[in-house]
Design an enzyme around this catalytic site. Structure first.
Site, PDB file in Angstrom:
ATOM      1  N   ARG A  86       0.844  -1.198   0.000  1.00 17.27           N
ATOM      2  CA  ARG A  86       0.000   0.000   0.000  1.00 17.27           C
ATOM      3  C   ARG A  86       0.879   1.247   0.000  1.00 17.27           C
ATOM      4  O   ARG A  86       2.043   1.206   0.373  1.00 17.27           O
ATOM      5  CB  ARG A  86      -0.938  -0.018   1.213  1.00 17.27           C
TER       6      ARG A  86
ATOM      7  N   LYS B 124       3.637  -7.549  11.897  1.00 13.65           N
ATOM      8  CA  LYS B 124       2.738  -7.752  10.753  1.00 13.65           C
ATOM      9  C   LYS B 124       2.852  -9.177  10.206  1.00 13.65           C
ATOM     10  O   LYS B 124       3.949  -9.661   9.905  1.00 13.65           O
ATOM     11  CB  LYS B 124       3.082  -6.737   9.654  1.00 13.65           C
TER      12      LYS B 124
ATOM     13  N   ARG C 281      -0.657   4.605  13.839  1.00 13.58           N
ATOM     14  CA  ARG C 281       0.480   4.165  14.665  1.00 13.58           C
ATOM     15  C   ARG C 281       0.086   4.220  16.110  1.00 13.58           C
ATOM     16  O   ARG C 281      -0.618   5.116  16.544  1.00 13.58           O
ATOM     17  CB  ARG C 281       1.678   5.078  14.460  1.00 13.58           C
TER      18      ARG C 281
END
Ligand code: BTN
Length: 329
Positions: A121, A190, A326
């Site tokens: 992205r 992630k 974040r």
């Protein structure tokens, strides 16, 4: 690229030593062709070790993605899907985007063993290596236009969490809009990312190219190339899971969730999304494309999948796509 590459990799997939002579005999080709093929592997980032007198081997055993295996694992619903397995491609999203205009069928899945130019992205690169990631793009054709698809990327996140639960991964969470994270030693890492590209009219019909990259078994070398903390599926599994079987699970979950999304929109999936929200009620920084940072307390998402943040200036709503989230230190 040599068309012997995958036959050779299939032999080496067991992680054991195989001599050039043995492979040449098995594939009915010359030893020189095997040697040329093995030198191609380097260009594709595949490390093959050679030891004099023993032959060649991969750094670790490998499970290749194969069409018949994925289809068999899908089972009786297999004929509802078009599964295309590529050996090497720049980007499965780019490949599928071209095929969409060539009439590729609804519910197609393009999966590759090696992706050389993966896209993430916001113009980022998506790093991957043979056997270390599950890399595919799924095509869903909507009768609605792109303007009616808000919340789609969140729906995809819900489908992925459902699939992970089926292989006994219950710790995975979603970071808005659709990153899949696992909390390890206080750090969100992630596990998977989703890149959706839409084609077609805003109001008429549209096609969603849903690109998904899942870290299966990242090597230290690969992990070091990733600009954020990352984790691998295999690290969290008690029992081995074959990526071909896992892909079949995901394809079925995606189809189920996308059909529900098409019928009712994101609203009916919202509660489920919220139950996996990694940052719910936490203080967060939101940076938009122009790098403005807004701080507030995340209160989840609304019926169209926009993020709601309580700030000193009231509740602010962020639409999917341009926002990074974040955790505040
Ligand atoms: C992200 O930035 O989190 C999204 C990553 C999406 C990566 C996948 S891998 C398969 C598909 N093909 C691509 O080029 N990108 C997506």
């Amino acid at each position: 690229m040599s068309n012997l590459l995958f036959p050779v990799l299939s032999i080496l997939a067991d992680g054991k030593f195989h001599s050039g002579e043995e492979m040449a005999k098995h594939l009915n080709v010359s030893r020189v062709s095997i040697w040329h093929t093995l030198s191609d592997t380097k260009k594709l980032g595949v490390e093959v070790f050679s030891v004099k007198g023993k032959g060649y081997r991969l750094s670790q055993p490998l499970i290749l993605i194969e069409e018949d295996k994925v289809k068999r694992a899908i089972g009786e619903m297999a004929n509802l899907f078009n599964v295309k397995v590529l050996e090497v491609v720049g980007s499965t999203n780019d490949y599928l985007k071209k095929e969409v205009t060539n009439g590729f069928p609804h519910a197609s899945c393009v999966v590759t063993n090696i992706q050389t130019n993966g896209k993430g992205r916001r113009g980022r690169q998506w790093q991957s290596a043979l056997g270390e990631n599950l890399i595919f793009s799924f095509l869903w054709r909507f009768t609605k236009g792109a303007s009616a698809l808000s919340g789609l990327s969140l729906a995809v996140g819900v489908a992925l969490i459902r699939s992970l639960k089926k292989i006994n991964i219950h710790k995975a969470l979603l970071k808005w809009p659709n990153d899949i994270l696992i909390l390890e030693d206080g750090i969100y890492k992630k596990l998977a990312g989703v890149l959706i590209e839409l084609q077609g009219d805003m109001d008429g019909q549209s096609a969603a190219i849903i690109g998904i990259g899942i870290n299966l078994n990242l090597s230290k070398k690969q992990n070091a190339k990733i600009d954020q903390p990352a984790t691998s599926l295999f690290h969290w599994l008690d029992e081995e899971v074959n990526p071909n079987d896992f892909l079949a699970v995901i394809i079925k979950d995606l189809a189920e969730v996308l059909a529900a999304f098409e019928e009712d929109g994101f609203g009916k999936l919202k509660e489920e999304w919220l139950s996996y929200d990694a940052f719910h009620d936490q203080v967060v920084n939101i940076s938009s494309g122009d790098r403005n940072i807004i701080q507030g307390r995340s209160r989840g998402v609304n019926d169209v999948g926009s993020l709601e943040v309580v700030t000193l200036d009231g509740v602010k709503t962020f639409a999917s796509g341009e926002i990074t989230l974040r955790r505040s230190e």
